[in-house]
Enzyme design. Structure first.
Site, short mmCIF file in Angstrom:
data_model
loop_
_atom_site.label_atom_id
_atom_site.label_comp_id
_atom_site.label_asym_id
_atom_site.label_seq_id
_atom_site.Cartn_x
_atom_site.Cartn_y
_atom_site.Cartn_z
N CYS A 1 -2.35 12.11 2.29
CA CYS A 1 -2.45 12.29 0.83
C CYS A 1 -3.62 13.24 0.58
O CYS A 1 -4.67 13.10 1.20
CB CYS A 1 -2.70 10.95 0.15
SG CYS A 1 -3.12 11.11 -1.60
N HIS B 1 -6.25 10.72 -0.94
CA HIS B 1 -6.55 9.44 -0.28
C HIS B 1 -6.43 9.47 1.23
O HIS B 1 -6.38 8.42 1.87
CB HIS B 1 -5.68 8.33 -0.88
CG HIS B 1 -5.87 8.19 -2.36
ND1 HIS B 1 -4.93 8.54 -3.29
CD2 HIS B 1 -6.96 7.76 -3.06
CE1 HIS B 1 -5.40 8.33 -4.52
NE2 HIS B 1 -6.62 7.86 -4.41
N GLU C 1 0.86 -1.19 0.00
CA GLU C 1 0.00 0.00 0.00
C GLU C 1 0.90 1.24 0.00
O GLU C 1 1.58 1.51 0.98
CB GLU C 1 -0.93 -0.02 1.23
CG GLU C 1 -1.67 1.27 1.49
CD GLU C 1 -2.37 1.81 0.26
OE1 GLU C 1 -3.26 1.13 -0.27
OE2 GLU C 1 -2.01 2.94 -0.18
N LYS C 2 0.87 1.99 -1.10
CA LYS C 2 1.84 3.06 -1.30
C LYS C 2 1.67 4.25 -0.38
O LYS C 2 2.55 5.10 -0.32
CB LYS C 2 1.83 3.52 -2.76
CG LYS C 2 0.51 4.15 -3.22
CD LYS C 2 0.64 4.59 -4.68
CE LYS C 2 -0.65 5.14 -5.22
NZ LYS C 2 -1.58 4.06 -5.60
N HIS C 3 0.55 4.38 0.29
CA HIS C 3 0.34 5.55 1.16
C HIS C 3 0.92 5.41 2.56
O HIS C 3 1.03 6.39 3.28
CB HIS C 3 -1.16 5.84 1.29
CG HIS C 3 -1.77 6.37 0.04
ND1 HIS C 3 -2.38 5.56 -0.88
CD2 HIS C 3 -1.84 7.63 -0.44
CE1 HIS C 3 -2.81 6.30 -1.88
NE2 HIS C 3 -2.50 7.56 -1.65
N HIS D 1 4.48 6.78 -4.85
CA HIS D 1 3.24 7.56 -4.81
C HIS D 1 3.39 8.75 -5.75
O HIS D 1 4.46 9.34 -5.84
CB HIS D 1 2.97 8.05 -3.37
CG HIS D 1 1.65 8.74 -3.25
ND1 HIS D 1 1.48 10.08 -3.58
CD2 HIS D 1 0.44 8.28 -2.87
CE1 HIS D 1 0.20 10.39 -3.40
NE2 HIS D 1 -0.44 9.33 -2.96
N HIS E 1 -2.22 15.46 -7.14
CA HIS E 1 -2.19 14.28 -6.27
C HIS E 1 -0.80 14.14 -5.64
O HIS E 1 0.18 13.89 -6.35
CB HIS E 1 -2.51 13.03 -7.13
CG HIS E 1 -2.61 11.77 -6.33
ND1 HIS E 1 -2.64 10.54 -6.93
CD2 HIS E 1 -2.70 11.54 -4.98
CE1 HIS E 1 -2.76 9.60 -6.00
NE2 HIS E 1 -2.78 10.19 -4.81
#
Ligand code: FE
Length: 131
Positions: A116, A119, A16-18, A46, A52
């Site tokens: 983010c 997100h 999970e990149k966040h 990310h 973004h």
């Protein structure tokens, strides 16, 4: 009524990149300064565009046996290609990672939160033991 727990994502940073990645020694000496690197997107990058991007990372330390956490720092990432010419036309991007330094008298847990702009909030933690 919800709580922050309901909206802060938690996952494996490798998939999970966040999720903020905390890199530091697992064992430290009491009162000895040590470096901590916190980053987002270590395994899966990310985006870092005007539309973004990661806006900030906050780092806390919760010492064993204490009721409250201590804030180590909050790090804002302010440049994401904005320009008079428009989105992503600017020359400057800040990368969403930071290296900071701390010392502790007690073992405990580092807690990182990243934000983010699309997100939302994500968290991670890492134990640090005073030997
Ligand atoms: Fe995102």
């Amino acid at each position: 009524m919800g709580s922050l727990n309901d909206v802060i994502g938690k996952a494996d940073w490798k998939t999970e990149k966040h999720v903020p990645v905390i890199e530091c020694p697992s064992e430290v000496k009491a009162d000895a300064m040590f470096d901590i690197k916190v980053s987002v997107g270590k395994e899966i990058a990310h985006p870092n565009t005007t539309a973004h991007h990661i806006t900030w990372i906050a780092l806390y330390f919760h010492a064993d046996g204490e009721k409250f956490a201590h804030q180590i720092g909050r790090y804002d990432f302010m440049a994401h290609g904005e320009a008079v010419e428009g989105a992503d036309a600017g020359p400057v991007h800040t990368h969403h990672q930071v290296i900071t330094t701390m010392a502790t008298k007690k073992s405990g847990k580092l807690l990182a939160v990243s934000m983010c702009n699309i997100h939302g909030l994500w968290q991670n933690e890492k134990d640090v033991r005073v030997t």
